[in-house]
Design a protein around this motif. Structure first.
Motif, short mmCIF file in Angstrom:
data_model
loop_
_atom_site.label_atom_id
_atom_site.label_comp_id
_atom_site.label_asym_id
_atom_site.label_seq_id
_atom_site.Cartn_x
_atom_site.Cartn_y
_atom_site.Cartn_z
N MET A 31 0.93 -1.14 -0.11
CA MET A 31 0.06 0.17 -0.16
C MET A 31 0.70 1.08 0.10
SD MET A 31 -2.53 1.27 2.94
CE MET A 31 -1.21 1.63 4.19
N ASP A 32 0.38 2.32 -0.70
CA ASP A 32 0.98 3.80 -0.59
C ASP A 32 -0.33 4.33 -0.19
OD1 ASP A 32 3.40 2.97 -1.64
OD2 ASP A 32 3.05 3.53 -3.67
N TRP A 33 0.01 5.30 0.88
CA TRP A 33 -0.97 6.39 1.15
C TRP A 33 -0.51 7.76 0.79
CZ3 TRP A 33 -3.17 6.11 7.03
CH2 TRP A 33 -4.29 6.94 7.22
N LEU A 34 -1.30 8.50 0.07
CA LEU A 34 -0.98 9.83 -0.15
C LEU A 34 -1.86 10.65 0.32
CD1 LEU A 34 -0.55 8.07 -3.27
CD2 LEU A 34 1.39 9.61 -3.05
N GLU A 35 -1.68 12.04 0.48
CA GLU A 35 -2.70 13.07 0.99
C GLU A 35 -2.49 14.32 0.01
OE1 GLU A 35 -4.29 15.40 4.90
OE2 GLU A 35 -2.67 14.14 5.11
N SER A 36 -3.37 14.54 -0.79
CA SER A 36 -3.58 15.82 -1.24
C SER A 36 -4.39 17.09 -0.22
CB SER A 36 -4.31 16.00 -2.60
OG SER A 36 -5.63 15.85 -2.63
N PRO A 104 -8.85 9.21 9.15
CA PRO A 104 -8.89 10.29 9.69
C PRO A 104 -10.10 10.76 9.82
CG PRO A 104 -7.20 10.70 7.68
CD PRO A 104 -8.04 9.34 7.76
N ASP A 105 -10.71 11.47 10.64
CA ASP A 105 -11.95 12.13 11.04
C ASP A 105 -12.56 13.01 9.90
OD1 ASP A 105 -12.06 10.84 13.45
OD2 ASP A 105 -11.12 12.24 14.54
N ASN A 106 -11.49 13.70 9.41
CA ASN A 106 -11.91 14.63 8.26
C ASN A 106 -12.35 14.00 6.91
OD1 ASN A 106 -9.36 14.32 7.49
ND2 ASN A 106 -8.98 16.41 6.95
N VAL A 107 -13.24 13.01 6.70
CA VAL A 107 -13.28 12.48 5.28
C VAL A 107 -14.65 12.37 5.02
CG1 VAL A 107 -11.09 11.12 5.20
CG2 VAL A 107 -13.05 10.12 5.99
N LYS A 108 -14.93 12.35 3.94
CA LYS A 108 -16.42 12.02 3.37
C LYS A 108 -16.65 10.29 2.92
CE LYS A 108 -16.89 16.71 1.62
NZ LYS A 108 -17.02 17.62 0.18
N PRO A 126 -12.30 11.45 -0.40
CA PRO A 126 -12.40 12.98 -0.29
C PRO A 126 -12.30 13.47 1.19
CG PRO A 126 -14.11 12.16 -1.57
CD PRO A 126 -13.57 10.87 -0.82
N LYS A 127 -11.95 14.65 1.27
CA LYS A 127 -11.77 15.36 2.66
C LYS A 127 -12.95 16.05 2.82
CE LYS A 127 -6.48 15.69 3.12
NZ LYS A 127 -5.84 16.72 3.48
#
Length: 145
Positions: A31-36, A104-108, A126-127
């Protein structure tokens, strides 16, 4: 340190046991986990798995669960002899995998999308730009209870 380390999505790795729960049977679903600025992007290596063999779901507590169960690959003909079966056991299912990740908590969670292409499963989470109410609550201190 209000939002420093404690608000970081990887705080769980430092202060509690990891939330990556995995069951492996020889699969290489790395796995890769990226954040934009607008989303979390997860990429998994799932070579040999078709989209029908992969299940992506959200469980309670914002747990992203990915499961894969390979299909059967059988030799054509009765006179076939297997010499090497590194991609799976001869005539049996490909390896299975299961991974669970606490988001995380800030996701849709209702807008998550997933696709499989060229042996890579990509999941877009999506955040939520709406600020969440603070979990910190001040308690008044008195001299008597």
């Amino acid at each position: 340190m209000a939002d420093g380390l404690f608000g970081h999505p990887f705080r769980r790795f430092l202060w509690s046991p990891p939330v990556f729960r995995e069951r492996w049977s020889g699969s290489t679903a790395l796995m890769d986990w990226l954040e934009s600025p607008t989303a979390h992007i997860f990429k998994f290596n799932v070579p040999g798995f078709r989209k029908e063999e992969i299940k992506v779901q959200i469980e309670e507590g914002n747990i992203l669960q990915i499961k894969g169960e390979g299909g059967k690959e059988e030799a054509n003909g009765k006179d076939i002899v297997w010499h090497v079966a590194e991609r799976g056991t001869a005539g049996k299912s490909l390896p299975e995998f299961s991974r669970e990740i606490e988001l995380p908590d800030n996701v849709k969670v209702d807008q998550i999308k997933a696709q499989v292409e060229n042996g890579v499963l990509t999941i877009l989470v999506p955040k939520d730009a709406t600020p969440k109410p603070s979990r910190v609550r001040n308690i008044n201190i008195t001299s008597k209870l």
